[in-house]
Motif scaffolding. Structure first.
Motif, PDB file in Angstrom:
ATOM      1  N   ALA A 282     -49.773  51.325   0.370  1.00  0.00           N
ATOM      2  CA  ALA A 282     -49.089  52.199  -0.593  1.00  0.00           C
ATOM      3  C   ALA A 282     -50.073  53.304  -0.959  1.00  0.00           C
ATOM      4  CB  ALA A 282     -48.704  51.398  -1.836  1.00  0.00           C
ATOM      5  N   MET A 306     -48.271  50.622   9.276  1.00  0.00           N
ATOM      6  CA  MET A 306     -46.886  50.155   9.144  1.00  0.00           C
ATOM      7  C   MET A 306     -46.777  48.814   9.838  1.00  0.00           C
ATOM      8  SD  MET A 306     -44.379  53.233  10.178  1.00  0.00           S
ATOM      9  CE  MET A 306     -42.869  52.448   9.662  1.00  0.00           C
ATOM     10  N   ASP A 386     -42.213  58.522   7.589  1.00  0.00           N
ATOM     11  CA  ASP A 386     -43.074  59.080   6.546  1.00  0.00           C
ATOM     12  C   ASP A 386     -43.187  60.584   6.756  1.00  0.00           C
ATOM     13  OD1 ASP A 386     -43.889  56.697   5.125  1.00  0.00           O
ATOM     14  OD2 ASP A 386     -44.934  56.136   6.972  1.00  0.00           O
ATOM     15  N   ARG A 401     -41.470  60.354   1.911  1.00  0.00           N
ATOM     16  CA  ARG A 401     -40.794  59.551   2.943  1.00  0.00           C
ATOM     17  C   ARG A 401     -39.415  60.124   3.187  1.00  0.00           C
ATOM     18  NH1 ARG A 401     -41.882  55.220  -1.330  1.00  0.00           N
ATOM     19  NH2 ARG A 401     -44.154  55.268  -1.250  1.00  0.00           N
ATOM     20  N   LEU A 405     -36.969  54.422   0.541  1.00  0.00           N
ATOM     21  CA  LEU A 405     -37.814  53.233   0.425  1.00  0.00           C
ATOM     22  C   LEU A 405     -38.609  53.304  -0.871  1.00  0.00           C
ATOM     23  CD1 LEU A 405     -39.644  50.873   1.675  1.00  0.00           C
ATOM     24  CD2 LEU A 405     -40.959  52.685   2.754  1.00  0.00           C
ATOM     25  N   ILE A 407     -42.020  51.524  -2.616  1.00  0.00           N
ATOM     26  CA  ILE A 407     -43.151  50.614  -2.366  1.00  0.00           C
ATOM     27  C   ILE A 407     -43.718  50.199  -3.716  1.00  0.00           C
ATOM     28  CG2 ILE A 407     -45.331  50.235  -1.189  1.00  0.00           C
ATOM     29  CD1 ILE A 407     -44.661  52.336   0.796  1.00  0.00           C
TER      30      ILE A 407
HETATM   31  P1  AMP Z   1     -44.379  48.274   5.810  1.00  0.00           P
HETATM   32  O1  AMP Z   1     -43.000  48.593   6.228  1.00  0.00           O
HETATM   33  O2  AMP Z   1     -44.544  47.174   4.827  1.00  0.00           O
HETATM   34  O3  AMP Z   1     -45.108  48.083   7.010  1.00  0.00           O
HETATM   35  O4  AMP Z   1     -44.919  49.566   5.075  1.00  0.00           O
HETATM   36  C1  AMP Z   1     -45.256  50.699   5.778  1.00  0.00           C
HETATM   37  C2  AMP Z   1     -45.149  51.892   4.895  1.00  0.00           C
HETATM   38  O5  AMP Z   1     -46.108  51.816   3.838  1.00  0.00           O
HETATM   39  C3  AMP Z   1     -45.510  53.177   5.613  1.00  0.00           C
HETATM   40  O6  AMP Z   1     -44.444  53.668   6.396  1.00  0.00           O
HETATM   41  C4  AMP Z   1     -45.880  54.078   4.464  1.00  0.00           C
HETATM   42  O7  AMP Z   1     -44.704  54.619   3.868  1.00  0.00           O
HETATM   43  C5  AMP Z   1     -46.537  53.111   3.491  1.00  0.00           C
HETATM   44  N1  AMP Z   1     -48.001  53.175   3.506  1.00  0.00           N
HETATM   45  C6  AMP Z   1     -48.881  52.362   4.124  1.00  0.00           C
HETATM   46  N2  AMP Z   1     -50.158  52.753   3.864  1.00  0.00           N
HETATM   47  C7  AMP Z   1     -50.062  53.833   3.064  1.00  0.00           C
HETATM   48  C8  AMP Z   1     -51.006  54.690   2.438  1.00  0.00           C
HETATM   49  N3  AMP Z   1     -52.314  54.506   2.552  1.00  0.00           N
HETATM   50  N4  AMP Z   1     -50.536  55.722   1.698  1.00  0.00           N
HETATM   51  C9  AMP Z   1     -49.215  55.926   1.552  1.00  0.00           C
HETATM   52  N5  AMP Z   1     -48.276  55.141   2.098  1.00  0.00           N
HETATM   53  C10 AMP Z   1     -48.693  54.109   2.833  1.00  0.00           C
END
Ligand code: AMP
Ligand code: MCA
Length: 508
Positions: A282, A306, A386, A401, A405, A407
């Motif tokens: 995040a 991701m 993203d 994004r 979504l 977070i």
């Molecule tokens: P997930 O689907 O749980 O794998 O989450 C992935 C998503 O988390 C990515 O597509 C981003 O939107 C977000 N994300 C991961 N790392 C970061 C970061 N350092 N800064 C901002 N967003 C992030």
């Protein structure tokens, strides 16, 4: 030199690489159990677990699903499944029976390992075998392992055979299973180990859950590849972490770890022995980044990944860790920013969709070839959803994004799922779920609900109706009842307007 017992292409080879010839070195400090485990002991355990899985009927290519509290036993199921040539499918422990039904039907696992408290529910849903494991390691899994043989010859795997399926929700429809191969996970572990300078001299504070990419593929896989010790904590607890920092050298966490730790005294002294703090999952606020530097003298290293790709970019180990950015594409990984309409690549400084290509990028969504095809460009780039920009000097910044979504504390929440449940409640005409700033979790879930003509709605009753249906972290932290949702001239709900109107609702 000690030979690696596992074949080329096998993820197990990468996970064993750091501890070859170091059988007696410390692998896991199981802090809450007052126990430690050497690398030799962990891999012997993993081989025994592989035999136990096979005895339960797990064949190469089968899925082994786990919904259980974090423990060394769950880590051994992961390694055992990988050795047996099965795909490991971990699930968030917060999922409710309603949510579980989809995962079990979709993945059709040969074996589910669950908490004893969830056994009856899982047996009602699963066709395959079911074993239990509690946080202290007791349960029928332990009985199965006690009867299993020692030593296991890893099932040969090709580079693009599945090692794991991780479920990730979607903006439309049900959760999709992201298929990660042996090569995806091995390459990412090796790249990160090298980029972040992990060696057998390190000790990592591991306080993340191991049912997501961050705790499993980043924290655990990198540590096993480097052969460094992990202090394996059941969950994040700031006081425990502060007391352990003097014994450790590195920590990985979501931004909430850092904002919570920042409210504690003694950070500077506690972190004197640490060499690396990593944040991801995040956005890390620039103010948290700077606050951490002021409190500890360490610059947090922020990276971006991701579920579908594991890690894509990272701020540098040496060099400027720029607050508010996620750094550079990792070695061997290409990142580009394209025009969301035309998909033409954009130049430095322009904002567009972030796309990724490399050995880390997953094979596709489990049994969803059309959905997989939609998310890839013809030249193999994966469309992340993203929005971001790349600076003249190469730093990637995520600015938003294109996917709907939220977070929250590092967990992804898709509004569509919550809206669907609220819309089905009596007296509800329609709803819109959106994220607003939350002081602890970064973003928090808010639901705006419109009653049917002639009905009245009670926000508390709506919140109560969702308990048991939705995992706790997805529950709206506020519900507001409106006469109508704000819409644009095309009739589309304006979530930005809702976000602006209720920006302070969770700040109190
Ligand atoms: P997930 O689907 O749980 O794998 O989450 C992935 C998503 O988390 C990515 O597509 C981003 O939107 C977000 N994300 C991961 N790392 C970061 C970061 N350092 N800064 C901002 N967003 C992030
Ligand atoms: C807990 N609660 C939450 C969250 N966590 N609410 C919203 N968002 C959350 N993340 C709520 C519970 O519902 C409960 O509410 C109350 O807070 C206390 O629950 P508890 O379990 O005690 O919370 P906690 O232990 O304080 O947990 C907060 C946490 C945890 C430590 C930040 O959420 C966490 O470990 N997050 C890490 C997630 C993660 O690993 N993400 C990586 C995904 P009530 O009291 O009302 O019942 S991988 C990924 O995103 C990609 C690949 C990447 O880039 O890494």
């Amino acid at each position: 030199m000690t030979a690696n017992p596992y074949a080329a292409n096998h993820l197990a080879r990468t996970l064993r690489a750091g501890s070859l010839g170091r059988e007696d070195a410390l692998c896991l400090d199981l802090y809450d159990r007052g126990k430690t485990l050497t690398f030799g002991a962990l891999f012997a355990m993993a081989e025994r677990y592989a035999n136990a899985l096979v005895a339960q009927g797990v064949a190469p290519g089968d899925r082994v699903m786990v919904q259980a509290e974090k423990s060394v036993e769950v880590l051994a199921v992961y390694l055992g499944a990988v050795l047996a040539g099965a795909a490991f499918v971990p699930l968030n422990t917060a999922y409710t029976p309603r949510e579980l039904e989809h995962f079990i039907t979709d993945a059709d696992p040969a074996l589910v390992v669950c908490d004893p408290a969830g056994e009856a529910t899982i047996r009602g849903l699963a066709k395959g075998a079911v074993l239990t494991v509690a946080a202290d390691g007791t349960g029928t899994l332990a009985d199965a392992v006690a009867q299993a043989k020692d030593g296991f010859e890893a099932v040969p795997r090709a580079a693009d055979d599945l090692a794991c399926i991780l479920y990730t929700s979607g903006t439309t429809g049900r959760s999709k299973g992201a298929m990660l191969t042996h090569a995806n996970l091995a390459s990412n572990a090796e790249t990160l180990r090298e980029y972040w300078h992990f060696t057998s001299e390190d000790t990592l504070i591991h306080a993340l859950p191991i049912f997501h990419a961050h705790g499993l593929f980043v924290a655990a896989n990198v540590s096993l590849n480097a052969g460094n010790a992990m202090i394996f904590l059941p969950k994040f607890a700031p006081d425990t972490i502060l007391s352990l920092m003097p014994k450790a050298t590195a920590m990985m966490g979501v931004p909430t770890f850092y904002t919570r730790l920042l409210t504690h005294e003694g950070l500077k002294e506690a972190s004197a022995n640490m060499r690396l703090f990593v944040s991801g999952s995040a956005p890390l606020l620039a103010e948290t980044h700077r606050g951490w530097t002021a409190a500890t003298g360490h610059n947090i290293l922020e990276r971006y990944g991701m579920t579908e790709t594991a890690m894509n970019t990272s701020n540098p180990y040496d060099g400027e860790r720029r607050p508010g950015t996620v750094g550079f594409p990792l070695p061997g990984i290409e990142v580009r920013v394209t025009d969301p309409e035309s998909s033409a690549p954009l130049t430095a400084g322009e904002i567009g969709g972030i796309e990724v290509r490399g050995p880390n990028v997953f094979k596709g969504y489990w049994q969803m070839p059309e959905k997989t095809a939609e998310e890839f460009r013809a030249d193999g780039f994966f469309i992340t959803g993203d929005l971001g920009t790349i600076s003249e000097d190469g730093y990637v910044t995520i600015v938003g994004r294109s996917k709907d979504l939220i977070i929250s504390g590092g967990y992804n929440i898709y509004p569509k799922e919550i809206e669907g449940l609220i819309d089905d409640l009596p007296g509800v005409n329609e709803s819109a779920v959106f994220g607003v700033p939350h002081p602890d979790f970064g973003e928090g879930v808010v639901a705006a609900v419109v009653p049917k003509p002639g009905s009245t709605l009670d926000p508390d009753a709506i919140r109560s109706a969702l308990i048991g249906e939705l995992a706790n972290f997805k529950q709206p932290k506020a519900v507001v009842v409106l006469d109508a949702l704000p819409r644009n001239t095309m009739g589309k709900v304006q979530k930005n307007a809702l976000r602006d109107s209720y920006a302070d609702i969770l700040k109190g």
